[in-house]
Write an enzyme that holds these catalytic residues in place. Structure first.
Site, PDB file in Angstrom:
ATOM      1  N   TYR A  27       0.845  -1.155  -0.172  1.00 40.69           N
ATOM      2  CA  TYR A  27       0.122  -0.171   0.059  1.00 40.69           C
ATOM      3  C   TYR A  27       0.889   1.423  -0.130  1.00 40.69           C
ATOM      4  CZ  TYR A  27      -3.404   3.671   1.560  1.00 40.69           C
ATOM      5  OH  TYR A  27      -4.075   4.655   1.835  1.00 40.69           O
ATOM      6  N   LYS A  46       1.059   4.117  -2.768  1.00 39.55           N
ATOM      7  CA  LYS A  46       0.830   5.786  -2.739  1.00 39.55           C
ATOM      8  C   LYS A  46       1.832   6.539  -3.031  1.00 39.55           C
ATOM      9  CE  LYS A  46      -3.434   5.470  -1.641  1.00 39.55           C
ATOM     10  NZ  LYS A  46      -4.553   6.037  -2.559  1.00 39.55           N
TER      11      LYS A  46
END
Length: 244
Positions: free
Chosen positions: A140, A144
């Site tokens: 994750y 990002k």
């Protein structure tokens, strides 16, 4: 009045940003990953113009969604809000990394592009050697960082567009959990501000914000070589090229 498309606006921050923008009198088109969630999205924001359906974890669905967006446009603003946090690495890569790339490339260029990153991108790495749609180990945090890299590349390549990224904070949505410590209203206020404000601080490009203030970020996002390799790999995987 602006016309605005928001990915992932069936719930959470996307839904709240849509509600705030509708209350300001803007035209808003929603997005949901399936028809059932689409109905819920319109129930929550009945003033919205329509809802478009497309599963961003599916590459072909995302490409088809871009066609739907163009048929509903042109748009002044596109907010890339959709994201996966607690999902498989494959879904995180597809939704957080590849979908914003595909939509950025295929949707008619708006005046403003807003990308939702995360403070967790600070721990992310580009990990371009791990790019594979079926066997990705992208985290994750990595995804990002990719969002911020994409934003930075867009800002450089499209000087006629305000392209910015933001950290909405750890807020109490379904994704963030009830115990999240940050302010929920501030979690969507920055994307609303970047979408429509004539404040000189909002009419910038290639910046990273938290609560309407510029914040330090992972400087790997500024590496033009990494940006170009990122775009090349996304093109190889998706078959979608970044427009000249």
């Amino acid at each position: 009045m602006a016309k605005i498309f928001i990915t992932g606006s069936a719930d959470g921050l996307g839904q709240l940003a849509a509600k705030a923008l509708l209350q300001q009198g803007h035209q808003v088109v929603l997005h949901a990953r399936n028809a059932e969630r689409g109905r819920k999205a319109l129930k929550a924001n009945p003033e919205a113009e329509t809802v478009l359906i497309g599963d961003l974890s599916n590459m072909q669905d995302t490409i088809q969604l871009a066609s739907q967006v163009n048929a509903s446009g042109p748009f002044d603003v596109v907010i890339h809000n959709a994201g996966v946090y607690q999902g498989s690495a494959k879904d995180i890569f597809a939704v957080n990394t590849l979908a914003p790339y595909i939509l950025t490339c295929l949707v008619q260029k708006p005046k403003r592009l807003i990308y939702l990153s995360s403070g967790m991108h600070l721990q992310g790495r580009a990990n371009l050697d791990k790019f594979h749609p079926d066997n990705s180990s992208i985290s994750y945090s990595d995804s990002k960082l990719h969002v911020l890299m994409l934003c930075k590349a867009v800002a450089q390549k499209w000087p006629d567009v305000y392209a910015n990224a933001l950290d909405p904070g750890w807020v109490p949505t379904k994704m963030g959990g009830r115990g999240a410590p940050d302010n929920l209203e501030k979690g969507f206020a920055t994307q609303v501000w970047l979408s429509t404000s004539n404040d000189p601080q909002a009419k910038v490009s290639g910046r990273y914000f938290f609560h309407q203030k510029e914040r330090p970020y992972n400087l790997a996002a500024d590496d033009v070589h990494l940006q170009e390799r990122f775009l090349d790999l996304c093109q190889e995987i998706t078959g979608v090229s970044f427009p000249a």
